[in-house]
Design a protein around this motif. Sequence first.
Motif, PDB file in Angstrom:
ATOM      1  N   TRP A  27       0.826  -0.651  -0.057  1.00  0.00           N
ATOM      2  CA  TRP A  27       0.233  -0.103  -0.167  1.00  0.00           C
ATOM      3  C   TRP A  27       0.860   0.782  -0.183  1.00  0.00           C
ATOM      4  O   TRP A  27       0.744   2.025  -0.917  1.00  0.00           O
ATOM      5  CB  TRP A  27      -1.081  -0.048   1.629  1.00  0.00           C
ATOM      6  N   ALA A  28       1.490   1.420   1.288  1.00  0.00           N
ATOM      7  CA  ALA A  28       2.499   2.270   0.894  1.00  0.00           C
ATOM      8  C   ALA A  28       3.801   2.712  -0.232  1.00  0.00           C
ATOM      9  O   ALA A  28       3.662   3.884  -0.559  1.00  0.00           O
ATOM     10  CB  ALA A  28       3.673   2.490   2.007  1.00  0.00           C
ATOM     11  N   ASP A  29       3.925   1.515  -0.902  1.00  0.00           N
ATOM     12  CA  ASP A  29       4.651   1.248  -2.173  1.00  0.00           C
ATOM     13  C   ASP A  29       4.001   1.998  -2.992  1.00  0.00           C
ATOM     14  O   ASP A  29       4.373   3.370  -4.389  1.00  0.00           O
ATOM     15  CB  ASP A  29       5.495   0.531  -2.103  1.00  0.00           C
ATOM     16  N   ALA A  30       2.769   1.852  -2.959  1.00  0.00           N
ATOM     17  CA  ALA A  30       2.160   1.923  -4.284  1.00  0.00           C
ATOM     18  C   ALA A  30       1.402   3.370  -3.865  1.00  0.00           C
ATOM     19  O   ALA A  30       1.662   4.755  -5.289  1.00  0.00           O
ATOM     20  CB  ALA A  30       0.333   1.030  -3.921  1.00  0.00           C
ATOM     21  N   ARG A  31       1.449   4.151  -3.478  1.00  0.00           N
ATOM     22  CA  ARG A  31       0.877   5.615  -2.528  1.00  0.00           C
ATOM     23  C   ARG A  31       2.786   6.285  -3.122  1.00  0.00           C
ATOM     24  O   ARG A  31       2.633   7.117  -3.684  1.00  0.00           O
ATOM     25  CB  ARG A  31       0.850   5.817  -1.116  1.00  0.00           C
ATOM     26  N   LEU A  32       3.177   6.402  -2.832  1.00  0.00           N
ATOM     27  CA  LEU A  32       4.936   7.293  -3.184  1.00  0.00           C
ATOM     28  C   LEU A  32       5.233   7.200  -4.187  1.00  0.00           C
ATOM     29  O   LEU A  32       5.477   7.287  -4.323  1.00  0.00           O
ATOM     30  CB  LEU A  32       5.989   5.543  -2.166  1.00  0.00           C
ATOM     31  N   HIS A  33       4.758   5.620  -5.298  1.00  0.00           N
ATOM     32  CA  HIS A  33       5.184   6.018  -6.903  1.00  0.00           C
ATOM     33  C   HIS A  33       3.851   6.459  -7.272  1.00  0.00           C
ATOM     34  O   HIS A  33       5.079   7.439  -7.898  1.00  0.00           O
ATOM     35  CB  HIS A  33       4.674   4.365  -7.729  1.00  0.00           C
ATOM     36  N   ARG A  34       2.811   6.337  -6.690  1.00  0.00           N
ATOM     37  CA  ARG A  34       1.546   7.563  -7.337  1.00  0.00           C
ATOM     38  C   ARG A  34       2.425   8.987  -7.590  1.00  0.00           C
ATOM     39  O   ARG A  34       2.708  10.264  -8.364  1.00  0.00           O
ATOM     40  CB  ARG A  34       0.222   7.474  -7.107  1.00  0.00           C
ATOM     41  N   LEU A  35       2.702   9.608  -5.595  1.00  0.00           N
ATOM     42  CA  LEU A  35       2.909  10.856  -5.365  1.00  0.00           C
ATOM     43  C   LEU A  35       4.182  11.283  -6.126  1.00  0.00           C
ATOM     44  O   LEU A  35       4.696  12.055  -6.322  1.00  0.00           O
ATOM     45  CB  LEU A  35       3.458  10.533  -4.488  1.00  0.00           C
ATOM     46  N   THR A  36       5.492  10.429  -6.463  1.00  0.00           N
ATOM     47  CA  THR A  36       6.763  10.930  -7.490  1.00  0.00           C
ATOM     48  C   THR A  36       6.372  10.659  -8.720  1.00  0.00           C
ATOM     49  O   THR A  36       7.903  10.860  -9.401  1.00  0.00           O
ATOM     50  CB  THR A  36       7.724   9.803  -6.445  1.00  0.00           C
ATOM     51  N   ARG A  37       5.524   9.823  -9.065  1.00  0.00           N
ATOM     52  CA  ARG A  37       5.039  10.159 -10.505  1.00  0.00           C
ATOM     53  C   ARG A  37       6.509   8.493 -11.138  1.00  0.00           C
ATOM     54  O   ARG A  37       6.611   9.039 -12.032  1.00  0.00           O
ATOM     55  CB  ARG A  37       5.630  10.777 -11.503  1.00  0.00           C
ATOM     56  N   GLY A  38       6.425   7.526 -10.174  1.00  0.00           N
ATOM     57  CA  GLY A  38       7.436   6.685 -10.460  1.00  0.00           C
ATOM     58  C   GLY A  38       8.681   6.773  -9.895  1.00  0.00           C
ATOM     59  O   GLY A  38      10.199   5.952 -10.569  1.00  0.00           O
ATOM     60  N   ARG A  39       9.596   8.126  -9.632  1.00  0.00           N
ATOM     61  CA  ARG A  39      10.596   7.771  -9.679  1.00  0.00           C
ATOM     62  C   ARG A  39      11.171   7.323  -7.898  1.00  0.00           C
ATOM     63  O   ARG A  39      12.112   7.316  -8.009  1.00  0.00           O
ATOM     64  CB  ARG A  39      11.116   9.727  -9.720  1.00  0.00           C
ATOM     65  N   VAL A  40      10.048   6.747  -7.473  1.00  0.00           N
ATOM     66  CA  VAL A  40      10.951   7.220  -5.609  1.00  0.00           C
ATOM     67  C   VAL A  40       9.882   5.323  -5.012  1.00  0.00           C
ATOM     68  O   VAL A  40       9.021   5.650  -5.899  1.00  0.00           O
ATOM     69  CB  VAL A  40      10.866   8.090  -4.856  1.00  0.00           C
ATOM     70  N   SER A  41      10.954   4.588  -4.882  1.00  0.00           N
ATOM     71  CA  SER A  41       9.709   3.186  -4.123  1.00  0.00           C
ATOM     72  C   SER A  41      10.641   3.192  -3.080  1.00  0.00           C
ATOM     73  O   SER A  41      11.700   2.865  -2.510  1.00  0.00           O
ATOM     74  CB  SER A  41       9.575   2.252  -5.749  1.00  0.00           C
TER      75      SER A  41
END
Length: 162
Positions: A27-41
């Motif tokens: 869940w957290a990784d999916a949110r982080l991906h969305r917030l950073t437009r795929g630049r951070v996981s």
Amino acid sequence: MRNPLPAVARALGTRSWLLRLATVVVWADARLHRLTRGRVSLVGIAGLPSLRLTTLGRRSGLPRSNNLLYYPDGDEYVVTGSNWGKPNDPAWTFNLRAHPDATVEVRGKALPVRARELKGREYDLMWRALLEFWPGYGMERAVAQRDLPVFVLTPDGSQPDE
């Protein structure tokens, strides 16, 4: 100075309690991906290679995306269907078997790929390399009580002649 986080992540990855956190981590990784437009996981923060795999749903035909740890093998990406030690293969493995053409996103850049599932000797050789790369796969395999599927994702244009 060498980044200590990959070694820490690999050590934590062999702890069975980590499997119980799978839902929260995904869940957290999916949110982080969305917030950073795929630049951070989360995997990337730990200093390990990660990608976002987009497959076509085998039944729905709709795009389905998953963030995954990958093993870099030359210009190819090797992904393992560990499913956090669950007894069944993850949905994305069934999707790749039905539709091997997919997309990976690495550090915010999308790339079309073609998947090939490893079998036999090729699987055995890669499995040894994967265990050196991510020792947690051994624990996940034991907990799941199944062989973990392994796929090689080859960028389009790099396909060997068949």
